[in-house]
Design a protein around this motif. Structure first.
Motif, PDB file in Angstrom:
ATOM      1  N   SER A   1      12.098  94.519  36.289  1.00 37.63           N
ATOM      2  CA  SER A   1      11.719  93.434  35.388  1.00 37.63           C
ATOM      3  C   SER A   1      10.344  92.963  35.880  1.00 37.63           C
ATOM      4  N   TYR A   2      10.018  91.716  35.698  1.00 41.02           N
ATOM      5  CA  TYR A   2       8.698  91.209  36.121  1.00 41.02           C
ATOM      6  C   TYR A   2       8.726  90.649  37.545  1.00 41.02           C
ATOM      7  N   ARG A   3       9.920  90.591  38.186  1.00 38.03           N
ATOM      8  CA  ARG A   3       9.981  89.988  39.518  1.00 38.03           C
ATOM      9  C   ARG A   3      10.207  91.050  40.599  1.00 38.03           C
ATOM     10  N   GLU A   4       9.789  92.277  40.334  1.00 36.18           N
ATOM     11  CA  GLU A   4      10.087  93.362  41.283  1.00 36.18           C
ATOM     12  C   GLU A   4       8.854  93.945  41.944  1.00 36.18           C
TER      13      GLU A   4
ATOM     14  N   ALA B   1       8.807  95.059  32.663  1.00 38.80           N
ATOM     15  CA  ALA B   1       9.348  94.596  31.373  1.00 38.80           C
ATOM     16  C   ALA B   1       9.292  93.066  31.344  1.00 38.80           C
ATOM     17  N   ILE B   2       8.522  92.522  30.445  1.00 40.68           N
ATOM     18  CA  ILE B   2       8.448  91.058  30.320  1.00 40.68           C
ATOM     19  C   ILE B   2       9.558  90.514  29.394  1.00 40.68           C
ATOM     20  N   PRO B   3       9.846  91.164  28.247  1.00 39.32           N
ATOM     21  CA  PRO B   3      10.938  90.632  27.400  1.00 39.32           C
ATOM     22  C   PRO B   3      12.274  90.724  28.146  1.00 39.32           C
ATOM     23  N   VAL B   4      12.865  89.565  28.384  1.00 29.83           N
ATOM     24  CA  VAL B   4      14.058  89.506  29.233  1.00 29.83           C
ATOM     25  C   VAL B   4      15.182  90.383  28.686  1.00 29.83           C
ATOM     26  N   GLY B   5      15.670  91.293  29.489  1.00 29.95           N
ATOM     27  CA  GLY B   5      16.815  92.129  29.128  1.00 29.95           C
ATOM     28  C   GLY B   5      16.452  93.435  28.434  1.00 29.95           C
TER      29      GLY B   5
ATOM     30  N   GLY C   1      17.762  89.599  35.886  1.00 28.29           N
ATOM     31  CA  GLY C   1      18.229  88.324  36.444  1.00 28.29           C
ATOM     32  C   GLY C   1      19.520  87.857  35.803  1.00 28.29           C
ATOM     33  N   ASP C   2      20.031  86.729  36.293  1.00 28.93           N
ATOM     34  CA  ASP C   2      21.265  86.177  35.721  1.00 28.93           C
ATOM     35  C   ASP C   2      21.057  85.776  34.257  1.00 28.93           C
ATOM     36  N   GLY C   3      19.875  85.252  33.948  1.00 28.15           N
ATOM     37  CA  GLY C   3      19.604  84.849  32.569  1.00 28.15           C
ATOM     38  C   GLY C   3      19.651  86.030  31.613  1.00 28.15           C
ATOM     39  N   ALA C   4      19.229  87.190  32.085  1.00 26.34           N
ATOM     40  CA  ALA C   4      19.200  88.382  31.219  1.00 26.34           C
ATOM     41  C   ALA C   4      20.592  88.772  30.748  1.00 26.34           C
TER      42      ALA C   4
ATOM     43  N   GLN D   1      20.252  82.149  40.637  1.00 29.33           N
ATOM     44  CA  GLN D   1      20.840  80.835  40.278  1.00 29.33           C
ATOM     45  C   GLN D   1      20.140  80.100  39.148  1.00 29.33           C
ATOM     46  N   TYR D   2      18.998  80.602  38.712  1.00 30.35           N
ATOM     47  CA  TYR D   2      18.290  79.917  37.619  1.00 30.35           C
ATOM     48  C   TYR D   2      17.619  80.919  36.678  1.00 30.35           C
ATOM     49  N   ALA D   3      17.613  80.573  35.389  1.00 28.94           N
ATOM     50  CA  ALA D   3      16.761  81.261  34.419  1.00 28.94           C
ATOM     51  C   ALA D   3      15.738  80.194  34.003  1.00 28.94           C
ATOM     52  N   ILE D   4      14.613  80.209  34.622  1.00 28.07           N
ATOM     53  CA  ILE D   4      13.657  79.087  34.616  1.00 28.07           C
ATOM     54  C   ILE D   4      14.456  77.840  35.006  1.00 28.07           C
ATOM     55  N   SER D   5      14.693  76.891  34.060  1.00 27.20           N
ATOM     56  CA  SER D   5      15.385  75.648  34.434  1.00 27.20           C
ATOM     57  C   SER D   5      16.883  75.694  34.139  1.00 27.20           C
TER      58      SER D   5
ATOM     59  N   PRO E   1       8.670  78.770  42.645  1.00 24.56           N
ATOM     60  CA  PRO E   1       8.763  78.496  41.207  1.00 24.56           C
ATOM     61  C   PRO E   1       9.174  79.753  40.428  1.00 24.56           C
ATOM     62  N   HIS E   2       9.639  79.558  39.193  1.00 24.81           N
ATOM     63  CA  HIS E   2       9.977  80.705  38.341  1.00 24.81           C
ATOM     64  C   HIS E   2       8.753  81.610  38.173  1.00 24.81           C
ATOM     65  N   THR E   3       7.668  80.991  37.760  1.00 25.46           N
ATOM     66  CA  THR E   3       6.358  81.656  37.762  1.00 25.46           C
ATOM     67  C   THR E   3       5.350  80.603  38.197  1.00 25.46           C
TER      68      THR E   3
END
Ligand SMILES: Cc1ncc(C[n+]2csc(CCOP(=O)(O)OP(=O)(O)O)c2C)c(N)n1
Length: 362
Positions: free
Chosen positions: A90-93, A130-134, A161-164, A192-196, A259-261
């Motif tokens: 994803s974008y956090r790797e 991949a920026i579009p989540v999932g 992520g969990d949000g995905a 534990q978070y998808a942004i907020s 932060p998330h980003t």
């Protein structure tokens, strides 16, 4: 060894190395102390590069960036990949990609908005960020299906992520993977978070790992700040997938310390005390403690390593900002093998305008 013994419905969660660096020998994956020390250095390099990226962004030299801080051990899932396997990030790797061999230079360029940063040797078998989540879940399953159809003994590791897991595409990916029994390991970095949005508001299920069971394949929950648990579970999942046992899901419990980003202010939705409490589970600290107790590490080794990784990362930064900036029209390159007609038109228009500007500047 792991998937058969740890049942998410029973509340099991795999931990091999505890926060004080103590290892349960009966659960230890095949990683010797030398390999652990090497991975400790690479994870420290990831943290160094990550923090530098944040600083470069604050200085206006990098675009929006998604920090890895606190999730470095999850990145080491990529160290379990076989040569012919694929990594789908994803974008956090940043860390997983770097570990797999994508040059840090390319990763930095990508986040500065330079499309040359999307180019790396195809032999590495790493898909673009991949920026579009999932969305990457379906790419991963498509790749894995292709491998199965071709009779290749390789597997795919996909990060999300969990949000995905609330995105339709991810659930479609789980379903397709289960029905067609494709060789894929889904690695959910549950920070534990998808942004907020906290994990508790993301799903009414007790775990994300148990969702795999509903789709007909094994799932395991692990402590994602434990390098040995991440490496062990991902490696077993990949080995089993390659051997024809279909998809596997690893839910790695971790925590995003930053932060998330760079565009996010986490103090608006989570208390400082929570972040302070989670520092104790820092994935790098437990590795250092382990190595110290094993007599392999002291302040001297630590200092020498920090100097080494710092100069490695500094040299990359120097190369990234040296030389002329990229041609603006290169934003059209490196994503599609053949540009779709609407982008081909935009590229012609862009070149037309740039041509005019270039003319004016001689
Ligand atoms: C389809 C889609 N919807 C929304 C966004 C905006 N967005 C970017 S990251 C993010 C949260 C994702 O959280 P999670 O999957 O838990 O991963 P994390 O960022 O925590 O690693 C959202 C909503 C997006 N990029 N793509």
């Amino acid at each position: 060894m792991y998937f058969d013994r740890f049942d998410p419905l029973r509340g099991d969660c795999l931990e091999v190395m505890d926060p004080d660096g103590r290892v349960d020998a009966s659960l230890r994956p095949e990683l010797d102390d030398r390999q652990i020390a090497h991975l400790y250095e690479r994870l420290t390099a990831i943290r160094t590069a990550d923090q530098l990226a944040l600083r470069l962004q604050r200085e206006g030299r990098m675009g929006t960036y998604a920090p890895v801080l606190g999730q470095e051990a999850c990145q080491a899932g990529a160290a379990a990949l076989g040569e012919d396997d694929w990594l789908v990030p994803s974008y956090r790797e940043m860390g997983a990609m770097w570990l797999r061999g994508v040059p840090l230079e390319a990763i930095y360029r990508y986040w500065t908005g330079d499309e040359r940063g999307s180019v790396w040797p195809t032999e590495l078998r790493v898909l673009p960020v991949a920026i579009p989540v999932g969305s990457q879940g379906l790419h991963a399953v498509g790749l894995a299906w292709a491998m199965k159809l071709r009779g290749e003994a390789s597997a795919v590791l996909v990060y999300f992520g969990d949000g995905a897991t609330s995105e339709g595409e991810m659930l479609e990916a789980f379903n397709f993977a289960g029905v067609f029994q494709v060789p894929v390991v889904f690695l959910c970095c549950n920070n534990q978070y998808a942004i907020s949005v906290p994990r508790s508001a993301q799903t009414a299920a007790d775990t994300i790992a148990q969702k795999a069971l509903a789709f007909g394949f094994p799932g395991i929950q692990i402590f994602g700040n434990d390098l040995l648990a991440v490496y062990g579970a991902v490696k077993e999942g990949l080995d089993r997938a390659r051997a024809g046992h279909g998809p596997h899901l690893v839910e790695a419990l971790t925590y995003r310390l930053g932060p998330h980003t760079t565009a996010d202010d986490p103090t608006r939705y989570r208390p400082d005390e929570e972040v302070e409490r989670m520092q104790r589970y820092d994935p790098l600290l437990r590795l250092r403690r382990y190595l110290e107790v094993a007599g392999l590490w002291s302040d001297r080794e630590q200092e020498a390593m920090e100097t080494r990784v710092r100069s490695e990362v500094d040299a990359v930064v120097e190369r990234v900002y040296a030389g002329p900036p990229p041609d603006p029209a290169s934003i059209f390159d490196h994503t599609y093998a053949e540009l779709p007609p609407y982008l081909a038109l935009q590229k012609r228009q862009c070149l037309g305008r740039l041509g005019g500007d270039r003319g004016r500047h001689g």
